[in-house]
Write an enzyme that holds these catalytic residues in place. Structure first.
Site, mmCIF file in Angstrom:
data_model
loop_
_atom_site.group_PDB
_atom_site.id
_atom_site.type_symbol
_atom_site.label_atom_id
_atom_site.label_comp_id
_atom_site.label_asym_id
_atom_site.label_seq_id
_atom_site.Cartn_x
_atom_site.Cartn_y
_atom_site.Cartn_z
ATOM 1 C CB ALA A 48 -1.503 0.145 1.054
ATOM 2 C CD GLU A 83 -4.742 -6.914 2.216
ATOM 3 O OE1 GLU A 83 -5.923 -7.588 2.863
ATOM 4 O OE2 GLU A 83 -4.243 -6.061 1.247
ATOM 5 N N GLY A 92 -0.523 -4.988 -0.143
ATOM 6 C CA GLY A 92 -1.877 -5.195 -0.471
ATOM 7 C C GLY A 92 -1.803 -5.724 -2.095
ATOM 8 C CD GLU A 128 0.013 -6.137 4.987
ATOM 9 O OE1 GLU A 128 -0.885 -5.892 4.138
ATOM 10 O OE2 GLU A 128 1.480 -6.706 5.103
#
Length: 257
Positions: free
Chosen positions: A65, A111, A108, A131
């Site tokens: 991210a 994901e 991300g 994370e």
């Protein structure tokens, strides 16, 4: 502002959705995710597009991210931004969505790959959720989708440690579906997409709906949903064409009607 996405059409029925930034690491900003989902929305409405391949560059699908967007936000500001709304929209894309991962897919980016129906990976592709090392956790479905793919214990090991794994280990764990020949990941993904694009679009979409919607409901409810979709396909021109072609020993000509 430079576009984060590019759409091309390498074969009839196949759309290639490429994402990228200048440095090739493709951090996923809120605006970038919205751009991806807006592209998918447009492609979902184009009947000539039957399959979508999602890829980044050779360096990364996405290396995480955009931390700079989040580090100074309060809890309430994060909730008001509702940054996961577009991720949820992506999960409802009705056509086959294939990920071609050639470099990093971290945080991300991992994901994003897990949101796709299948993950094709170059042997050098690297997956992970770092994370926890930032005092955070995945928030766009990483804990849920990974655990459903590989089981709770193996998922917890990756999520807690933040360790990254290469494509072959991802295949052994069960979240990578195919490991391509080195340098051939995108070509192999597109070749598979071509096969799907020549199939019966309504049946392929119904199968996707049955699998992904059925996976989280009781077996009997899933069976009922499967049978209803099965019955619905009998009203399609494609089902009549498919059965006629089988009887006449010829290739079917599916139109998606």
């Amino acid at each position: 502002m430079q576009s984060f996405t590019k759409v091309s059409f390498p074969h009839d029925g196949v759309a290639l959705l490429s994402i990228g930034t200048e440095d090739g690491l493709n951090p996923l900003s809120i605006a970038g995710i919205k751009e991806i989902v807006d592209c998918l929305d447009r492609l979902s409405e184009q009947p000539e597009v039957r399959v979508v391949v999602l890829t980044g560059g050779e360096r990364a699908l996405a290396a995480g991210a955009d931390i700079s967007e989040m580090e100074n936000l309060s809890l309430m500001e994060m909730k008001l931004k509702n940054q996961f709304r577009d991720w949820d929209r992506m999960a409802w894309f009705p056509k086959p969505l294939l990920a071609a991962v050639r470099g990093y897919a971290l945080g991300g980016g991992f994901e994003l790959a897990l949101l796709c129906d299948m993950i094709f990976a170059d042997p050098k592709a690297t997956f992970g959720f770092p994370e926890c090392k930032l005092g955070l956790m995945p928030g766009a479905g990483g804990t849920q989708r990974l655990a459903r793919k590989i089981g709770a214990g193996k998922a917890l090991s990756l999520l807690w440690t933040g360790d990254s794994v290469k494509a072959e280990e991802g295949f052994q764990l069960g979240f990578v579906d195919r490991v391509a020949q080195e340098g051939e990941c995108l070509n192999e993904t597109i070749d598979f997409a071509k096969r799907l694009a020549q199939g019966a679009p309504l049946a392929i979409r119904a199968i996707k709906e049955a699998v992904w919607h059925g996976i989280d409901i009781p077996l009997l409810a899933g069976m009922e949903m499967e049978r209803n979709l099965f019955y619905q396909l009998f009203s399609s021109e494609d089902s009549r064409e498919g059965m006629s072609a089988f009887r006449e020993k010829r290739a079917p000509r599916f139109t998606g009607r």
